[in-house]
Design an enzyme around this catalytic site. Structure first.
Site, PDB file in Angstrom:
ATOM      1  N   ARG A  77      17.762  17.140  30.528  1.00 36.37           N
ATOM      2  CA  ARG A  77      17.909  18.036  29.383  1.00 36.37           C
ATOM      3  C   ARG A  77      19.259  18.748  29.433  1.00 36.37           C
ATOM      4  NH1 ARG A  77      12.462  21.420  30.327  1.00 36.37           N
ATOM      5  NH2 ARG A  77      12.980  20.774  32.443  1.00 36.37           N
ATOM      6  N   GLU A  85      11.149  32.094  30.562  1.00 36.16           N
ATOM      7  CA  GLU A  85       9.682  32.085  30.638  1.00 36.16           C
ATOM      8  C   GLU A  85       9.033  33.462  30.580  1.00 36.16           C
ATOM      9  OE1 GLU A  85      11.662  31.276  33.179  1.00 36.16           O
ATOM     10  OE2 GLU A  85      10.968  32.297  34.997  1.00 36.16           O
ATOM     11  N   ASP A  93       5.713  25.117  38.988  1.00 35.29           N
ATOM     12  CA  ASP A  93       6.969  25.889  38.876  1.00 35.29           C
ATOM     13  C   ASP A  93       6.746  27.364  39.192  1.00 35.29           C
ATOM     14  OD1 ASP A  93       5.546  26.354  36.583  1.00 35.29           O
ATOM     15  OD2 ASP A  93       7.189  25.950  35.203  1.00 35.29           O
ATOM     16  N   LYS A  99       2.892  20.914  46.576  1.00 33.43           N
ATOM     17  CA  LYS A  99       4.280  21.232  46.903  1.00 33.43           C
ATOM     18  C   LYS A  99       5.152  20.522  45.865  1.00 33.43           C
ATOM     19  CE  LYS A  99       5.047  17.620  50.291  1.00 33.43           C
ATOM     20  NZ  LYS A  99       4.295  16.638  50.651  1.00 33.43           N
ATOM     21  N   LEU A 113      -1.570  30.469  34.263  1.00 35.94           N
ATOM     22  CA  LEU A 113      -0.356  31.293  34.364  1.00 35.94           C
ATOM     23  C   LEU A 113      -0.711  32.762  34.297  1.00 35.94           C
ATOM     24  CD1 LEU A 113       2.762  31.604  34.418  1.00 35.94           C
ATOM     25  CD2 LEU A 113       2.711  31.552  31.918  1.00 35.94           C
ATOM     26  N   TYR A 122      15.510  28.917  32.526  1.00 30.44           N
ATOM     27  CA  TYR A 122      14.252  29.096  33.266  1.00 30.44           C
ATOM     28  C   TYR A 122      14.596  29.541  34.682  1.00 30.44           C
ATOM     29  CZ  TYR A 122      11.589  26.682  29.640  1.00 30.44           C
ATOM     30  OH  TYR A 122      10.999  26.334  28.462  1.00 30.44           O
ATOM     31  N   ALA A 161       8.098  19.712  39.021  1.00 28.43           N
ATOM     32  CA  ALA A 161       8.366  21.061  38.500  1.00 28.43           C
ATOM     33  C   ALA A 161       9.198  21.044  37.220  1.00 28.43           C
ATOM     34  CB  ALA A 161       9.060  21.899  39.569  1.00 28.43           C
ATOM     35  N   VAL A 215       0.594  21.377  37.014  1.00 28.21           N
ATOM     36  CA  VAL A 215       1.706  21.736  36.107  1.00 28.21           C
ATOM     37  C   VAL A 215       2.237  23.127  36.474  1.00 28.21           C
ATOM     38  CG1 VAL A 215       2.443  21.933  33.695  1.00 28.21           C
ATOM     39  CG2 VAL A 215       0.630  20.332  34.299  1.00 28.21           C
ATOM     40  N   ALA A 216       1.375  23.963  37.004  1.00 22.05           N
ATOM     41  CA  ALA A 216       1.780  25.333  37.372  1.00 22.05           C
ATOM     42  C   ALA A 216       2.659  25.379  38.624  1.00 22.05           C
ATOM     43  CB  ALA A 216       0.537  26.199  37.567  1.00 22.05           C
ATOM     44  N   HIS A 256      11.687  31.136  37.042  1.00 25.45           N
ATOM     45  CA  HIS A 256      10.472  30.976  37.860  1.00 25.45           C
ATOM     46  C   HIS A 256      10.642  31.621  39.236  1.00 25.45           C
ATOM     47  CE1 HIS A 256       9.034  28.182  34.845  1.00 25.45           C
ATOM     48  NE2 HIS A 256      10.067  27.405  35.018  1.00 25.45           N
ATOM     49  N   ASP A 296     -11.133  28.663  31.487  1.00 26.10           N
ATOM     50  CA  ASP A 296     -10.177  29.770  31.331  1.00 26.10           C
ATOM     51  C   ASP A 296     -10.894  31.070  31.622  1.00 26.10           C
ATOM     52  OD1 ASP A 296      -8.166  31.709  30.206  1.00 26.10           O
ATOM     53  OD2 ASP A 296      -7.186  29.839  29.617  1.00 26.10           O
ATOM     54  N   ARG A 298      -9.475  32.892  24.409  1.00 29.83           N
ATOM     55  CA  ARG A 298      -8.824  31.576  24.423  1.00 29.83           C
ATOM     56  C   ARG A 298      -9.869  30.451  24.301  1.00 29.83           C
ATOM     57  NH1 ARG A 298      -4.731  29.486  22.349  1.00 29.83           N
ATOM     58  NH2 ARG A 298      -4.562  27.497  23.386  1.00 29.83           N
TER      59      ARG A 298
END
Ligand SMILES: NC(=O)C1=CN([C@@H]2O[C@H](COP(=O)(O)OP(=O)(O)OC[C@H]3O[C@@H](n4cnc5c(N)ncnc54)[C@H](O)[C@@H]3O)[C@@H](O)[C@H]2O)C=CC1
Ligand SMILES: CC(=O)C(=O)O
Ligand SMILES: [Mg+2]
Length: 370
Positions: free
Chosen positions: A15, A118, A270, A279, A240, A94, A299, A267-268, A96, A198, A203
């Site tokens: 990106r 973020e 990061d 890891k 998150l 970003y 990540a 996915v979390a 993190h 959740d 949500r």
């Protein structure tokens, strides 16, 4: 303002922080935009596209960084980038930080003003600069998980949609926010059996209403996670707590209760990851196996679909970039209560409480600095 756009250097990160369209918006406002030669290549933007938009190209990385007042990036600065940052410069990317103490301390030592995508908020209680990449990562999580279930990847050999006469695979998504909803939606589309956990009833209500009961919505408790661990073929970690380190919801001991060859997609990661055995991995080597369970913990998932991701990211960041360029960081943040929480580090101080708490450090209220 002098704005620099470096080429991203993280593993398989294609990106870029600004499209030529964005460069044009800034250049027409009278800002000087310098783009590193080749920065947009991975996302399908040629150097000549940036030139046509009014940007200048720079091949020398030292010059690019040292001359900039505002640096626009995608991923958290890598060690050699931290070393280039200095007091008086503003970095917008970003970060993190709660997952990386060394990076946090490096940014403090740099003296620079560091604003994280973020932790910028919006009126609806969302995270508008995380959301586009969470949408991408959520959608990719099921592709990654389905691939990881294949035998060649160490998986159990379950095909998520099943076939006539054979039941579909079971997917559990922990965290039903942007990543979670998009993962669940993709899994439903594939024909898997889908549950979303959740802690937020509000949500779960949204998901129940939106998908008309086609996915199970479950209040997230230790019992619910125990059950998910026993029954799922694929679990996606999508929780998150903004700015904070992710809670560890599946311990190593719990892996023994999973079906051999089942898959965890964290996915979390990061924010440190929500499984004890997670890891960070890279697109070059995305998975590893612990106790017979395949882990996918990339990540920077959206970096793999750089064309889509770059456009989605810069659509969201551009108004904030324009505010920073037009007004400078102090006024841009002072004028916008939702931009203000983006400030994570300034002049050696941490300005985001959850980051400071992660490392037992003190934080300064950003409102006192603008
Ligand atoms: N690996 C990657 O490439 C990428 C990672 N991400 C990360 O994915 C994570 C999720 O992001 P979003 O979906 O945008 O956040 P979000 O804020 O939209 O959703 C998070 C959800 O987690 C829920 N939650 C919190 N604690 C929970 C618990 N104990 N059990 C169940 N649910 C819980 C919240 O109620 C919320 O609904 C973040 O860490 C984000 O940085 C996002 C994009 C790319
Ligand atoms: C959000 C994030 O970490 C990414 O897009 O890479
Ligand atoms: Mg990271």
């Amino acid at each position: 303002m002098k704005i620099a756009v470096p080429k991203e250097i993280k593993n398989h990160e294609y990106r870029v922080a600004l499209t030529p369209t964005g460069a044009r918006e800034l250049a027409t406002r009278g800002h000087s935009v310098t783009v590193q030669v080749g920065a947009g290549e991975g996302a399908g933007f040629a150097d000549t596209d940036y030139e046509a938009a009014g940007a200048r190209l720079e091949a020398d990385v030292d010059t690019l960084w040292s001359e900039a007042e505002l640096i626009l990036k995608v991923k958290e600065p890598q060690p050699e980038e931290v070393a280039r940052l200095s007091r008086g410069q503003t970095l917008f990317t970003y970060l993190h930080l709660a997952a990386e103490e060394k990076l946090t301390r490096g940014l403090m030592e740099s003296g620079a003003t560091c604003i994280a995508y973020e932790t910028v908020t919006d009126r609806q209680g969302g995270l508008p600069l995380l959301a586009p990449m969470s949408t991408v990562a959520g959608r990719m999580a099921i592709q990654a998980g389905a691939h990881s279930l294949e035998k060649a990847q160490g998986g159990s050999g379950v095909l998520l949609p099943g076939v006539p006469g054979v039941a579909p695979g079971r997917v559990t998504v922990i965290g039903g926010g942007v990543v979670g909803e998009n993962a669940a939606r993709m899994a439903l589309g594939l024909g898997a059996e889908v549950s979303v956990l959740d802690k937020s009833i509000a949500r779960l209500e949204v998901l129940d209403d939106r998908y008309q009961g086609r996915m199970k919505t479950i209040f997230s408790t230790a019992d619910a996670i125990d059950e998910a661990v026993r029954e799922s073929d694929l679990i996606v970690g999508a929780v998150l707590i903004p700015g904070a380190a992710a809670p560890k919801l599946i311990t190593r001991a719990m892996l023994a209760d999973m079906k051999p060859g089942s898959v965890l997609v964290d996915v979390a990661i990061d924010q440190g990851g929500c499984f004890e055995t997670s890891k960070p991995t890279t697109h070059a080597e995305p998975t590893y196996v612990v106790d017979g369970i395949v882990h996918y913990c990339v990540a920077n998932m959206p970096g793999a679909v750089a064309r889509t991701s770059t456009q989605a990211l810069t659509n969201a960041t551009l108004p904030f970039v324009i505010a920073l360029a037009d007004k400078g960081w102090k006024r841009a943040l002072a004028d916008d209560a939702h931009f203000l929480p983006g400030l994570n580090v300034h002049d050696g101080q941490i300005t985001y409480r959850a980051v400071a708490e992660a490392f037992g450090l003190k934080s300064v209220d950003p409102a006192t600095l603008v």
